[in-house]
Design a protein around this motif. Sequence first.
Motif, short mmCIF file in Angstrom:
data_model
loop_
_atom_site.label_atom_id
_atom_site.label_comp_id
_atom_site.label_asym_id
_atom_site.label_seq_id
_atom_site.Cartn_x
_atom_site.Cartn_y
_atom_site.Cartn_z
N UNK A 67 10.75 -29.93 -7.62
CA UNK A 67 9.77 -30.84 -8.19
C UNK A 67 9.23 -31.81 -7.15
N UNK A 68 7.93 -32.07 -7.23
CA UNK A 68 7.27 -33.08 -6.41
C UNK A 68 6.60 -34.04 -7.38
N UNK A 69 7.07 -35.31 -7.38
CA UNK A 69 6.55 -36.29 -8.32
C UNK A 69 6.13 -37.57 -7.60
N UNK A 70 5.32 -38.36 -8.28
CA UNK A 70 4.88 -39.64 -7.73
C UNK A 70 4.68 -40.63 -8.86
N UNK A 71 5.17 -41.86 -8.67
CA UNK A 71 4.99 -42.93 -9.65
C UNK A 71 4.24 -44.09 -9.02
N UNK A 72 3.42 -44.74 -9.81
CA UNK A 72 2.67 -45.90 -9.34
C UNK A 72 2.93 -47.11 -10.23
N UNK A 73 3.20 -48.26 -9.59
CA UNK A 73 3.50 -49.50 -10.31
C UNK A 73 2.66 -50.64 -9.73
N UNK A 74 2.42 -51.67 -10.53
CA UNK A 74 1.79 -52.89 -10.04
C UNK A 74 2.82 -54.02 -10.12
N UNK A 75 2.59 -55.06 -9.30
CA UNK A 75 3.48 -56.21 -9.29
C UNK A 75 2.97 -57.32 -10.21
N UNK A 84 3.07 -50.67 -5.84
CA UNK A 84 4.17 -49.91 -5.24
C UNK A 84 4.08 -48.47 -5.72
N UNK A 85 4.15 -47.53 -4.81
CA UNK A 85 4.17 -46.12 -5.16
C UNK A 85 5.47 -45.50 -4.68
N UNK A 86 6.05 -44.64 -5.51
CA UNK A 86 7.30 -43.95 -5.15
C UNK A 86 7.12 -42.46 -5.37
N UNK A 87 7.32 -41.68 -4.32
CA UNK A 87 7.23 -40.23 -4.41
C UNK A 87 8.57 -39.59 -4.11
#
Length: 196
Positions: A67-75, A84-87
């Motif tokens: 699996x290849x995933x990515x999450x995006x968050x704001x502060x 902030x992005x986490x892959x």
Amino acid sequence: MKKVIILVITVLSISTISAQDSKAYLGVSFGYAIPGGEGSEDVNSGINIGFINFGYRFTKTWGATLNVTSSGFTYKNAAYGSAMGIGAFSVGPMYTASLSDKLSLDLKPQYAFSVAGVQKDIPFGISKIDATYKGTGFVLGSSLNFGVTKGFKLSLNVDYTSFKFSEVELGGVTTPLDSNNTGNQLVLGAGLRYNF
């Protein structure tokens, strides 16, 4: 006695061939990401995209997943930056339980041998800089799959990812990090996969 032995060998051979009938799927997913761990109180919930959800079954119940995933968050607080992005790139075994002809459950524990985070627009004097984090983690994934057509399935996914960043690149300088740079996220999502 010879007939019984031949019958047993034949039945075992047929069941082994049937069990080895490999099946693969390729899919994408979209979900709601809930951050956790140190500093998560300053981060808003975000979105998660599964760019590659791949699975290959060696038997009817056992297989492997990638699996290849990515999450995006704001502060919530601009002092930490804007986003902030986490892959993650993860692999692991997959256990499939068939619940009916059109319903199955996948359990997918995975090792995320590459987890990267990018923190955007961190205030630095009168300018702003980005930070890039690198590390590893573990994923406990599950999918409840519904057959739509012969090839397509919809899935409801629950994935928990725990990670630790071991280094950060800030302003072109890479620095090792201590043991307190851990985090996690819970993703509730849905996906579409094609079985072939």
